[in-house]
Design an enzyme around this catalytic site. Sequence first.
Site, PDB file in Angstrom:
ATOM      1  N   HIS A   1      53.082  30.153  46.636  1.00  0.00           N
ATOM      2  CA  HIS A   1      51.675  29.748  46.742  1.00  0.00           C
ATOM      3  C   HIS A   1      51.247  28.881  45.564  1.00  0.00           C
ATOM      4  O   HIS A   1      50.076  28.865  45.196  1.00  0.00           O
ATOM      5  CB  HIS A   1      50.775  30.988  46.857  1.00  0.00           C
ATOM      6  CG  HIS A   1      50.949  31.730  48.153  1.00  0.00           C
ATOM      7  ND1 HIS A   1      50.639  33.061  48.317  1.00  0.00           N
ATOM      8  CD2 HIS A   1      51.417  31.312  49.363  1.00  0.00           C
ATOM      9  CE1 HIS A   1      50.907  33.426  49.575  1.00  0.00           C
ATOM     10  NE2 HIS A   1      51.390  32.392  50.216  1.00  0.00           N
TER      11      HIS A   1
ATOM     12  N   SER B   1      51.034  43.315  49.975  1.00  0.00           N
ATOM     13  CA  SER B   1      50.450  44.036  51.107  1.00  0.00           C
ATOM     14  C   SER B   1      51.061  43.555  52.420  1.00  0.00           C
ATOM     15  O   SER B   1      50.820  44.154  53.459  1.00  0.00           O
ATOM     16  CB  SER B   1      48.936  43.815  51.137  1.00  0.00           C
ATOM     17  OG  SER B   1      48.666  42.441  51.333  1.00  0.00           O
TER      18      SER B   1
ATOM     19  N   ASP C   1      50.468  33.412  38.725  1.00  0.00           N
ATOM     20  CA  ASP C   1      50.188  33.693  37.311  1.00  0.00           C
ATOM     21  C   ASP C   1      51.300  33.275  36.344  1.00  0.00           C
ATOM     22  O   ASP C   1      51.117  33.336  35.129  1.00  0.00           O
ATOM     23  CB  ASP C   1      49.843  35.188  37.135  1.00  0.00           C
ATOM     24  CG  ASP C   1      50.923  36.119  37.695  1.00  0.00           C
ATOM     25  OD1 ASP C   1      52.118  35.781  37.621  1.00  0.00           O
ATOM     26  OD2 ASP C   1      50.541  37.208  38.196  1.00  0.00           O
TER      27      ASP C   1
ATOM     28  N   CYS D   1      44.501  16.304  39.742  1.00  0.00           N
ATOM     29  CA  CYS D   1      43.286  15.583  40.104  1.00  0.00           C
ATOM     30  C   CYS D   1      43.273  15.366  41.608  1.00  0.00           C
ATOM     31  O   CYS D   1      44.256  14.884  42.180  1.00  0.00           O
ATOM     32  CB  CYS D   1      43.255  14.241  39.368  1.00  0.00           C
ATOM     33  SG  CYS D   1      41.974  13.149  40.000  1.00  0.00           S
TER      34      CYS D   1
ATOM     35  N   ALA E   1      54.746  49.384  40.183  1.00  0.00           N
ATOM     36  CA  ALA E   1      55.917  48.543  39.912  1.00  0.00           C
ATOM     37  C   ALA E   1      56.553  48.863  38.553  1.00  0.00           C
ATOM     38  O   ALA E   1      57.776  49.014  38.461  1.00  0.00           O
ATOM     39  CB  ALA E   1      55.505  47.073  39.960  1.00  0.00           C
TER      40      ALA E   1
ATOM     41  N   ASN F   1      55.860  49.973  46.177  1.00  0.00           N
ATOM     42  CA  ASN F   1      54.418  49.820  46.399  1.00  0.00           C
ATOM     43  C   ASN F   1      53.824  51.231  46.455  1.00  0.00           C
ATOM     44  O   ASN F   1      54.403  52.112  47.086  1.00  0.00           O
ATOM     45  CB  ASN F   1      54.171  49.093  47.741  1.00  0.00           C
ATOM     46  CG  ASN F   1      52.768  48.524  47.865  1.00  0.00           C
ATOM     47  OD1 ASN F   1      51.789  49.204  47.565  1.00  0.00           O
ATOM     48  ND2 ASN F   1      52.672  47.285  48.304  1.00  0.00           N
TER      49      ASN F   1
ATOM     50  N   GLN G   1      54.515  35.274  45.464  1.00  0.00           N
ATOM     51  CA  GLN G   1      53.247  34.792  46.026  1.00  0.00           C
ATOM     52  C   GLN G   1      52.223  34.644  44.911  1.00  0.00           C
ATOM     53  O   GLN G   1      51.122  34.178  45.134  1.00  0.00           O
ATOM     54  CB  GLN G   1      52.710  35.796  47.050  1.00  0.00           C
ATOM     55  CG  GLN G   1      53.644  36.010  48.221  1.00  0.00           C
ATOM     56  CD  GLN G   1      53.219  37.217  49.040  1.00  0.00           C
ATOM     57  OE1 GLN G   1      52.330  37.139  49.858  1.00  0.00           O
ATOM     58  NE2 GLN G   1      53.852  38.340  48.813  1.00  0.00           N
ATOM     59  N   ASN G   2      52.594  35.096  43.712  1.00  0.00           N
ATOM     60  CA  ASN G   2      51.639  35.057  42.611  1.00  0.00           C
ATOM     61  C   ASN G   2      51.585  33.671  41.981  1.00  0.00           C
ATOM     62  O   ASN G   2      52.549  32.917  42.031  1.00  0.00           O
ATOM     63  CB  ASN G   2      52.028  36.091  41.540  1.00  0.00           C
ATOM     64  CG  ASN G   2      51.957  37.498  42.087  1.00  0.00           C
ATOM     65  OD1 ASN G   2      51.359  37.719  43.133  1.00  0.00           O
ATOM     66  ND2 ASN G   2      52.568  38.439  41.400  1.00  0.00           N
TER      67      ASN G   2
ATOM     68  N   CYS H   1      43.552  11.197  42.043  1.00  0.00           N
ATOM     69  CA  CYS H   1      44.732  10.393  41.678  1.00  0.00           C
ATOM     70  C   CYS H   1      45.989  11.237  41.502  1.00  0.00           C
ATOM     71  O   CYS H   1      47.050  10.702  41.169  1.00  0.00           O
ATOM     72  CB  CYS H   1      44.457   9.585  40.412  1.00  0.00           C
ATOM     73  SG  CYS H   1      44.463  10.578  38.902  1.00  0.00           S
TER      74      CYS H   1
HETATM   75  P1  NAD Z   1      47.524  41.790  48.010  1.00  0.00           P
HETATM   76  O1  NAD Z   1      46.397  41.689  47.051  1.00  0.00           O
HETATM   77  O2  NAD Z   1      47.248  41.495  49.429  1.00  0.00           O
HETATM   78  O3  NAD Z   1      48.164  43.248  47.938  1.00  0.00           O
HETATM   79  C1  NAD Z   1      48.500  43.872  46.745  1.00  0.00           C
HETATM   80  C2  NAD Z   1      49.502  44.973  47.027  1.00  0.00           C
HETATM   81  O4  NAD Z   1      49.945  45.504  45.772  1.00  0.00           O
HETATM   82  C3  NAD Z   1      48.943  46.149  47.829  1.00  0.00           C
HETATM   83  O5  NAD Z   1      49.841  46.477  48.872  1.00  0.00           O
HETATM   84  C4  NAD Z   1      48.875  47.296  46.806  1.00  0.00           C
HETATM   85  O6  NAD Z   1      49.145  48.563  47.385  1.00  0.00           O
HETATM   86  C5  NAD Z   1      49.987  46.917  45.846  1.00  0.00           C
HETATM   87  N1  NAD Z   1      49.825  47.427  44.466  1.00  0.00           N
HETATM   88  C6  NAD Z   1      48.691  47.749  43.803  1.00  0.00           C
HETATM   89  N2  NAD Z   1      48.964  48.158  42.549  1.00  0.00           N
HETATM   90  C7  NAD Z   1      50.315  48.100  42.421  1.00  0.00           C
HETATM   91  C8  NAD Z   1      51.218  48.389  41.350  1.00  0.00           C
HETATM   92  N3  NAD Z   1      50.782  48.819  40.160  1.00  0.00           N
HETATM   93  N4  NAD Z   1      52.546  48.229  41.578  1.00  0.00           N
HETATM   94  C9  NAD Z   1      53.003  47.788  42.785  1.00  0.00           C
HETATM   95  N5  NAD Z   1      52.204  47.497  43.817  1.00  0.00           N
HETATM   96  C10 NAD Z   1      50.864  47.643  43.643  1.00  0.00           C
HETATM   97  O7  NAD Z   1      48.655  40.849  47.429  1.00  0.00           O
HETATM   98  P2  NAD Z   1      49.642  39.857  48.130  1.00  0.00           P
HETATM   99  O8  NAD Z   1      50.397  40.552  49.226  1.00  0.00           O
HETATM  100  O9  NAD Z   1      50.395  39.223  47.026  1.00  0.00           O
HETATM  101  O10 NAD Z   1      48.762  38.747  48.867  1.00  0.00           O
HETATM  102  C11 NAD Z   1      47.606  38.212  48.309  1.00  0.00           C
HETATM  103  C12 NAD Z   1      47.633  36.746  47.911  1.00  0.00           C
HETATM  104  O11 NAD Z   1      46.823  36.689  46.758  1.00  0.00           O
HETATM  105  C13 NAD Z   1      48.917  36.169  47.490  1.00  0.00           C
HETATM  106  O12 NAD Z   1      49.051  35.008  48.190  1.00  0.00           O
HETATM  107  C14 NAD Z   1      48.775  35.793  46.016  1.00  0.00           C
HETATM  108  O13 NAD Z   1      49.064  34.422  45.838  1.00  0.00           O
HETATM  109  C15 NAD Z   1      47.326  35.907  45.704  1.00  0.00           C
HETATM  110  N6  NAD Z   1      47.023  36.599  44.427  1.00  0.00           N
HETATM  111  C16 NAD Z   1      47.781  36.356  43.316  1.00  0.00           C
HETATM  112  C17 NAD Z   1      47.519  37.035  42.133  1.00  0.00           C
HETATM  113  C18 NAD Z   1      48.397  36.753  40.937  1.00  0.00           C
HETATM  114  O14 NAD Z   1      48.899  35.651  40.795  1.00  0.00           O
HETATM  115  N7  NAD Z   1      48.639  37.738  40.079  1.00  0.00           N
HETATM  116  C19 NAD Z   1      46.472  37.959  42.062  1.00  0.00           C
HETATM  117  C20 NAD Z   1      45.687  38.165  43.215  1.00  0.00           C
HETATM  118  C21 NAD Z   1      45.982  37.476  44.398  1.00  0.00           C
HETATM  119 ZN    ZN Z   2      42.346  11.357  38.536  1.00  0.00          ZN
END
Ligand code: NAD
Ligand code: ZN
Length: 249
Positions: A120, A190, A105, A128, A233, A214, A102-103, A131
Amino acid sequence: MTTLIEEVADLLSRSSKTIALTGAGISVESGIPPFRGKGGVWEKIDPMKFAHIDAFTKDPVSVWNVLIKGMKDLLDKARPNDGHKGLARLEELGILTSIITQNVDGLHQVAGNTDVIEFHGSFIRHFCSECNRIYATTDIKMTQIPPRCDCNGILRPDIVFFGEMIPPAALMRSQQLAETCDVMLVVGTSAFVQPAAYIPVIAKQNGAVIVEINPESTPLTNQVTDLALMGNAGETMNRVLGEIEKRIS
Ligand code: NAD
Ligand code: ZN
């Protein structure tokens, strides 16, 4: 007595089709704050104001200033941590085949995983809004906000804002993987954001063992998860991998 870590290591050592579902928590140790939970971005900004497609369409300057600029600064500096590296090692060992993340990054790819489904989207690219021309994020000049395309259209990250659809190909592949994996590792999510949170439910219904990493419990923990490793993690992946490496050496 077998510890939970040993149990997970045994399970993974026998698996050749483990899939990981990752969320913002796996990147916390890389210095990127999550959305929810302690230190989460939502404590400071309202998602409906700044991460919704309607907000971007109505007021792109504010969304760029409040959300996107800050994300760019953070992501430019972030490097994979032991959590990402652990998943890359699991792929090297022939245990893990794919990651659904879902990240946005891009850190799983930097760590070395080769099959990463960006549920995501990704912050690596912008496009853009007029276009559709694609730009590498590193090529975008921040001298004017919002940055614009050569055609004068406003640039936006290739991420899925709230109110937008999940890319259909990512959704379909994730579903297929969930139906066919034997173990699903759910790391740092989460499990509040749908439909991503439903992926472990599909895996479970199709017979996979669900392992959650988690520090806090989630809506999955008591409903779907078979083995919950309550910890960060990076450290947890290191401990699990330490046990797996013992079994193969
Ligand atoms: P969330 O922010 O809703 O939840 C984060 C979860 O990570 C929590 O359950 C928390 O307990 C846990 N957590 C905190 N520290 C941790 C660690 N050190 N190790 C393991 N787990 C840990 O995140 P989500 O469920 O991914 O949903 C949020 C949305 O936000 C996603 O769609 C994502 O795309 C986006 N998002 C992405 C980034 C990124 O790309 N790094 C950052 C913030 C939000
Ligand atoms: Zn353009």
